[in-house]
Design a protein around this motif. Structure first.
Motif, PDB file in Angstrom:
ATOM      1  N   LEU A 163      -0.538 -12.548  -2.404  1.00 48.62           N
ATOM      2  CA  LEU A 163      -1.655 -12.803  -3.321  1.00 48.62           C
ATOM      3  C   LEU A 163      -1.587 -11.891  -4.534  1.00 48.62           C
ATOM      4  CD1 LEU A 163      -4.575 -13.293  -0.762  1.00 48.62           C
ATOM      5  CD2 LEU A 163      -3.223 -15.041  -1.933  1.00 48.62           C
ATOM      6  N   ASN A 164      -2.161 -12.353  -5.622  1.00 47.49           N
ATOM      7  CA  ASN A 164      -2.014 -11.689  -6.906  1.00 47.49           C
ATOM      8  C   ASN A 164      -3.217 -10.838  -7.289  1.00 47.49           C
ATOM      9  OD1 ASN A 164      -0.391 -11.164  -9.110  1.00 47.49           O
ATOM     10  ND2 ASN A 164      -1.245 -12.827 -10.346  1.00 47.49           N
ATOM     11  N   GLY A 165      -4.213 -10.730  -6.415  1.00 46.61           N
ATOM     12  CA  GLY A 165      -5.440 -10.039  -6.786  1.00 46.61           C
ATOM     13  C   GLY A 165      -5.404  -8.541  -6.538  1.00 46.61           C
ATOM     14  N   ASP A 166      -6.118  -7.801  -7.399  1.00 47.15           N
ATOM     15  CA  ASP A 166      -6.298  -6.362  -7.205  1.00 47.15           C
ATOM     16  C   ASP A 166      -7.569  -6.085  -6.404  1.00 47.15           C
ATOM     17  OD1 ASP A 166      -4.078  -5.375  -8.964  1.00 47.15           O
ATOM     18  OD2 ASP A 166      -5.226  -6.495 -10.462  1.00 47.15           O
ATOM     19  N   GLY A 200      -3.778  -0.815 -16.170  1.00 45.30           N
ATOM     20  CA  GLY A 200      -4.384   0.495 -16.332  1.00 45.30           C
ATOM     21  C   GLY A 200      -5.764   0.632 -15.724  1.00 45.30           C
ATOM     22  N   SER A 201      -6.333  -0.453 -15.261  1.00 50.50           N
ATOM     23  CA  SER A 201      -7.667  -0.402 -14.656  1.00 50.50           C
ATOM     24  C   SER A 201      -7.583   0.184 -13.251  1.00 50.50           C
ATOM     25  CB  SER A 201      -8.287  -1.794 -14.600  1.00 50.50           C
ATOM     26  OG  SER A 201      -8.433  -2.328 -15.899  1.00 50.50           O
ATOM     27  N   ASP A 202      -8.620   0.902 -12.871  1.00 49.58           N
ATOM     28  CA  ASP A 202      -8.709   1.514 -11.551  1.00 49.58           C
ATOM     29  C   ASP A 202      -9.427   0.558 -10.605  1.00 49.58           C
ATOM     30  OD1 ASP A 202      -9.477   3.031  -9.254  1.00 49.58           O
ATOM     31  OD2 ASP A 202      -9.267   4.876 -10.414  1.00 49.58           O
ATOM     32  N   ALA A 203      -8.701   0.028  -9.624  1.00 46.96           N
ATOM     33  CA  ALA A 203      -9.269  -0.961  -8.711  1.00 46.96           C
ATOM     34  C   ALA A 203     -10.441  -0.398  -7.912  1.00 46.96           C
ATOM     35  CB  ALA A 203      -8.192  -1.481  -7.761  1.00 46.96           C
ATOM     36  N   GLU A 204     -10.345   0.870  -7.496  1.00 50.26           N
ATOM     37  CA  GLU A 204     -11.414   1.478  -6.711  1.00 50.26           C
ATOM     38  C   GLU A 204     -12.712   1.561  -7.525  1.00 50.26           C
ATOM     39  OE1 GLU A 204     -11.587   2.441  -3.663  1.00 50.26           O
ATOM     40  OE2 GLU A 204      -9.509   2.498  -2.944  1.00 50.26           O
ATOM     41  N   LYS A 205     -12.597   1.988  -8.777  1.00 50.55           N
ATOM     42  CA  LYS A 205     -13.790   2.118  -9.622  1.00 50.55           C
ATOM     43  C   LYS A 205     -14.392   0.759  -9.943  1.00 50.55           C
ATOM     44  CE  LYS A 205     -12.498   6.505 -11.794  1.00 50.55           C
ATOM     45  NZ  LYS A 205     -12.177   7.207 -13.075  1.00 50.55           N
TER      46      LYS A 205
END
Length: 390
Positions: free
Chosen positions: A61-64, A227-232
């Motif tokens: 799957l391609n999702g973060d 560059g986006s933070d998946a956790e945040k």
């Protein structure tokens, strides 16, 4: 100087001579260890394969970030959630794209036998890119045509020779009673919840499964900008979206699947129990062999003890025998397990591969098992009075 003297300048170890003196007993001990090694290594391989197999779809799957229903259990069963939540998530500046997935198990007809077998169907909008797989991306444009589908090459053979027939063109069959044209293939692999996989476009999905609400998605994928933070971003979504959805990062989504099959099904317990039984059986066999060896040589050991040899010498001797048995049992046990892995791959379609880290763990467990059994076997000798023996 003879070859043996060159190889063993200090003479053949007494531990080895003691073991091979009774060849039947020696081979019985080795056979017991082979059994224990094979059981432990095979069960560890199954567990590794299980955790690899159940996340085959997830890894493609391609999702973060993933959105599911709060009652989501595993990939294949879900009550769905409103797609409105994906649209709300799309409003965040860090989000690049979103893609809903629709999941269901429905019967597909074997084109040869005409027997219906349930297959796992994943529906999605071909305009999106929910899969990180070049083969799917190259063919998903064909799924815009209603009735078209892509078939998983690694599906169980019970679905028929679909892959072979694709070499000559498309394959016509039926899914849930609706005409289906299989126009291509991809590789995903079977899981405990699915013996095969089929990819279809969104329109085709709701044609073959008309009872499903088209506004509900089973899994929602969120692709983030570089560059986006998946956790945040996941924390932001948890704060902004209602509690009628569950937000997970990609890693959490994969861990959830492994945890479900490992903890909430009997599979994990059965594998752990089998390993425990293998260790116990192997230890008992080794203990019996070494204890008998100590008993048979008790007078000789007592003589050595009476002239000054300490208990540590006899413990060292038995532990040497334990290590010899470990090595002689481990090598053929590992070879036998490799053969079982091959059979399992061919018959059960599980990704069982020989892994050296698992082999190292099992070798360590085998040596510890044999040494503990050997230490227990020396108790009679350590507590014996040489005068009483004679």
């Amino acid at each position: 100087m003879s070859l043996i003297n060159k190889l063993v300048p200090l003479g053949i170890p007494l531990a080895w001579l003691n073991l091979v003196k009774e060849k039947k007993r020696f081979f019985a001990a080795v056979a017991g260890i082979i059994f224990a090694v094979t059981m432990m290594l095979y069960q560890m391989g199954l567990k590794t394969a299980m955790f690899t197999q159940v996340v085959f779809p997830h890894l493609m799957l391609n999702g973060d970030i993933v959105i599911v229903n709060p009652q989501y259990e595993y990939f294949g069963i879900s009550r769905g959630f409103t797609e409105k939540r994906l649209n709300q998530a799309f409003a965040l500046p860090e989000v690049e794209d979103v893609a809903p997935l629709y999941l269901v198990n429905l019967p597909i007809k074997n084109p040869d036998t005409l027997v219906n077998r349930d297959i796992f169907i994943i529906g999605f909008d071909p305009a999106n890119k929910p899969f990180d797989d070049p083969a799917i991306e190259a063919q998903q444009g064909m799924l815009k045509i209603p009735g078209n589908a892509l078939f998983d090459e690694r599906s169980h053979a019970k679905f028929g020779p679909i892959v072979e027939r694709l070499e000559d063109g498309t394959v016509t069959t039926e899914t849930n009673g609706r005409a289906t044209e299989i126009v291509g293939s991809f590789e995903m692999g079977t899981t405990f919840a699915a013996d095969g996989n089929l990819l279809v476009g969104k329109q085709t999905f709701f044609e073959i499964f008309p009872g499903q609400d088209p506004n509900l998605a089973a899994v929602g994928l969120i692709m983030l900008k570089e560059g986006s933070d998946a956790e945040k971003v996941a924390e932001t979504l948890r704060a902004k979206l209602p509690h009628d959805v569950k937000i997970m990062t990609r890693a959490e989504f994969i861990d959830n699947e492994k945890r479900y099959w490992g903890e909430r099904t009997p599979i994990g317990f059965v594998i752990s129990a089998s390993m425990t039984v293998a260790i116990i059986v192997g230890a008992v066999i080794v203990y019996q062999i070494l204890y008998t060896d100590v008993t048979d040589h008790l007078e000789e050991y007592a003589t050595l003890k009476s002239i000054g040899f300490k208990d540590s010498y006899f413990i060292s001797l038995i532990l040497q025998e334990s290590i010899i048995l470990s090595v002689f049992g481990f090598i053929p046990g590992a070879a036998l397990t490799a053969g079982l892995y091959y059979v399992t791959r061919r018959v059960a379609y599980m990704p069982t591969e020989f892994q050296w880290d698992n082999a190292g763990i099992v070798l360590g467990l085998t040596i510890v098992m044999c040494m503990l059994a050997g230490a227990l076997a020396t108790r009679k000798l350590r507590h014996a009075n040489p005068a009483d023996i004679f």
